[in-house]
Design an enzyme around this catalytic site. Structure first.
Site, mmCIF file in Angstrom:
data_model
loop_
_atom_site.group_PDB
_atom_site.id
_atom_site.type_symbol
_atom_site.label_atom_id
_atom_site.label_comp_id
_atom_site.label_asym_id
_atom_site.label_seq_id
_atom_site.Cartn_x
_atom_site.Cartn_y
_atom_site.Cartn_z
ATOM 1 N N GLU A 93 0.816 -1.206 0.000
ATOM 2 C CA GLU A 93 0.000 0.000 0.000
ATOM 3 C C GLU A 93 0.857 1.265 0.000
ATOM 4 O O GLU A 93 1.997 1.266 0.454
ATOM 5 C CB GLU A 93 -0.972 -0.007 1.175
ATOM 6 C CG GLU A 93 -0.344 -0.115 2.530
ATOM 7 C CD GLU A 93 -1.402 -0.256 3.619
ATOM 8 O OE1 GLU A 93 -1.975 -1.351 3.747
ATOM 9 O OE2 GLU A 93 -1.645 0.725 4.335
ATOM 10 N N CYS A 106 3.675 8.360 0.413
ATOM 11 C CA CYS A 106 4.285 7.471 1.397
ATOM 12 C C CYS A 106 4.334 6.081 0.772
ATOM 13 O O CYS A 106 3.298 5.535 0.398
ATOM 14 C CB CYS A 106 3.425 7.465 2.665
ATOM 15 S SG CYS A 106 3.940 6.238 3.866
ATOM 16 N N CYS A 113 6.599 -7.215 7.009
ATOM 17 C CA CYS A 113 7.743 -6.697 7.776
ATOM 18 C C CYS A 113 8.101 -7.728 8.832
ATOM 19 O O CYS A 113 7.229 -8.428 9.354
ATOM 20 C CB CYS A 113 7.347 -5.377 8.444
ATOM 21 S SG CYS A 113 8.710 -4.578 9.335
ATOM 22 N N CYS A 117 7.231 -4.634 15.570
ATOM 23 C CA CYS A 117 6.791 -3.579 16.505
ATOM 24 C C CYS A 117 5.361 -3.890 16.962
ATOM 25 O O CYS A 117 4.493 -4.224 16.147
ATOM 26 C CB CYS A 117 6.853 -2.198 15.850
ATOM 27 S SG CYS A 117 8.523 -1.731 15.399
ATOM 28 N N CYS A 120 2.037 -2.199 15.390
ATOM 29 C CA CYS A 120 2.005 -1.962 13.948
ATOM 30 C C CYS A 120 1.317 -3.102 13.196
ATOM 31 O O CYS A 120 1.630 -4.276 13.408
ATOM 32 C CB CYS A 120 3.444 -1.798 13.451
ATOM 33 S SG CYS A 120 3.548 -1.541 11.681
ATOM 34 N N CYS A 334 -0.745 2.408 9.125
ATOM 35 C CA CYS A 334 0.242 1.612 8.389
ATOM 36 C C CYS A 334 -0.171 0.148 8.231
ATOM 37 O O CYS A 334 -0.333 -0.558 9.221
ATOM 38 C CB CYS A 334 1.498 1.547 9.259
ATOM 39 S SG CYS A 334 2.848 2.456 8.654
HETATM 40 N N1 SAH Z 1 10.034 0.372 9.485
HETATM 41 C C1 SAH Z 1 10.087 1.810 9.508
HETATM 42 C C2 SAH Z 1 8.891 2.447 8.805
HETATM 43 C C3 SAH Z 1 7.626 2.082 9.465
HETATM 44 S S1 SAH Z 1 6.188 3.043 9.477
HETATM 45 C C4 SAH Z 1 10.153 2.285 10.952
HETATM 46 O O1 SAH Z 1 9.982 1.479 11.860
HETATM 47 O O2 SAH Z 1 10.409 3.461 11.175
HETATM 48 C C5 SAH Z 1 6.510 4.665 9.970
HETATM 49 C C6 SAH Z 1 6.201 5.010 11.427
HETATM 50 O O3 SAH Z 1 4.859 4.702 11.815
HETATM 51 C C7 SAH Z 1 7.119 4.289 12.396
HETATM 52 O O4 SAH Z 1 7.557 5.200 13.360
HETATM 53 C C8 SAH Z 1 6.170 3.277 13.009
HETATM 54 O O5 SAH Z 1 6.635 2.829 14.255
HETATM 55 C C9 SAH Z 1 4.880 4.050 13.067
HETATM 56 N N2 SAH Z 1 3.664 3.239 13.214
HETATM 57 C C10 SAH Z 1 3.402 2.013 12.729
HETATM 58 N N3 SAH Z 1 2.167 1.603 13.083
HETATM 59 C C11 SAH Z 1 1.647 2.588 13.810
HETATM 60 C C12 SAH Z 1 0.396 2.757 14.487
HETATM 61 N N4 SAH Z 1 -0.541 1.811 14.462
HETATM 62 N N5 SAH Z 1 0.198 3.917 15.139
HETATM 63 C C13 SAH Z 1 1.158 4.879 15.175
HETATM 64 N N6 SAH Z 1 2.329 4.765 14.582
HETATM 65 C C14 SAH Z 1 2.592 3.636 13.906
#
Ligand code: SAH
Length: 348
Positions: A93, A106, A113, A117, A120, A334
């Protein structure tokens, strides 16, 4: 023999490739322009090449396309979400956000992934595979063609960990910012990482001008570990040292992203500790009230608590903004759109 993916060559690589193909080097410039400026999807459209060369290109190379599986247009703000299907059925996406200063996209860097985390959605089904260079470019090219407007800014913050797909990510940056291609300014590109220290250092040495964003999410090693398994591998002190190194090498101010989770990382103590670890740095902090996903019970702090947290950080002289919520009516978080489709594909 498999045909070669012609969009994945950097300008220099394409010049070399065309020489080996028995062509003059100016052919590479013409082909690069067709692929990366005019965004054609077929060798027949390359009308300044001879019929014979077009045929030989067609026999040896392919221009891989992404198809739009779904497009959601927000009714609340100028935001669109795209779900693309790759040649092998994998889904990724991308999000288009229109701003007064230009159009920002974006993009995803991996299908799924493996960083894990906790809050996420992208990580729930694990990593399917890395995206190749043309699949990262393709997300931008497809959207630019569809809306008929130039894309001026890119954030690599969609599904995936870009520094876990380092070589392809780097070529993607080189191609998209090349003056012979779309020529998007590196200063308008941000890459977000969960903190893969060796690759952050490598990136610092590439002589790029892109912005590095670090997903911090916790104010101590222990708190960060609770939300981010990658913290088991790299200590917070090492990650911060890698950010400082990036700043020293590139002169680019690092952004720290902090997803605020109610009762988990939004207390007074968290704000004080953040001030301690970030104090004195020339940096910027971006607070993201967590986007709730149905697979997890993390709660978003209310608006007042988010503002209180911001004020506390400002009191400690930290430069901080709250990320404006966009597209909340269209699978905002995300990986949510991809996840919904992946589940329904499995069920059918
Ligand atoms: N792998 C990269 C890019 C990921 S997405 C990274 O970890 O930075 C970009 C940002 O969105 C990251 O800071 C991630 O931790 C955050 N993110 C992902 N899911 C989220 C959610 N449900 N709510 C808030 N932030 C989120």
């Amino acid at each position: 023999m498999d045909k070669k993916d012609i969009c994945s060559y950097t300008y220099m690589e394409l010049q070399e490739e065309m020489q080996n193909f028995g062509e003059k080097s100016f052919r590479a410039r013409q082909i690069y322009e067709w692929l990366h400026v005019k965004l054609v999807e077929n060798f027949d459209e390359m009308t300044n090449l001879s019929r014979d060369l077009r045929r030989r290109l067609w026999e040896n190379y392919e221009i891989r396309k992404l198809s739009v599986a779904e497009r959601q247009i927000s009714k609340k703000d100028p935001t669109e979400k795209y779900l693309f299907e790759l040649w092998d059925g994998n889904l990724v996406e991308s999000v288009l956000m229109k701003y007064s200063y230009g159009n920002s996209v974006c993009i995803s860097s991996q299908a799924g992934c493996r960083m894990g985390c906790k809050f996420c959605a992208s990580t729930i089904g694990g990593l399917a595979r890395n995206l190749n260079v043309s699949e990262m470019l393709g997300q931008i090219y497809r959207i630019q063609k569809l809306i008929g407007e130039r894309i001026s800014n890119i954030v690599v913050m969609g599904t995936g960990e870009p520094l876990d797909n380092y070589d392809n990510f780097l070529k993607f940056i080189q191609i998209i910012s090349d003056e012979h291609g779309l020529h998007i300014s590196q200063r308008n590109i941000t890459v977000s990482t969960c903190g893969i220290v060796p690759n952050m250092k490598r990136l610092a040495q590439e002589r790029l001008q892109i912005t590095l964003a670090l997903s911090l999410h916790g104010s101590t090693q222990e708190k960060r570990r609770r939300l981010m398994p990658v913290a088991d591998k790299y200590q917070l002190s090492e990650v911060l040292a890698a950010c400082d190194y990036y700043f020293r090498k590139t002169g680019r101010r690092v952004t720290f992203e902090y997803s605020l989770v109610q009762g988990v990382n939004d207390t007074d103590e968290d704000a004080r500790e953040l001030a301690l670890i970030l104090g004195g740095r020339n940096c910027h902090m971006n607070l993201i009230p967590v986007n709730q996903i149905k697979e997890r019970d993390f709660q978003k702090p209310c608006r007042k608590n988010t503002l209180d947290f911001k004020n506390k950080l400002e009191h400690h002289k930290i430069n901080v903004t709250i990320r404006r919520e966009r597209g909340s009516d269209i699978d905002g978080a995300c990986g949510q759109l991809r996840r919904r489709h992946t589940i329904s594909k499995k069920e059918n």
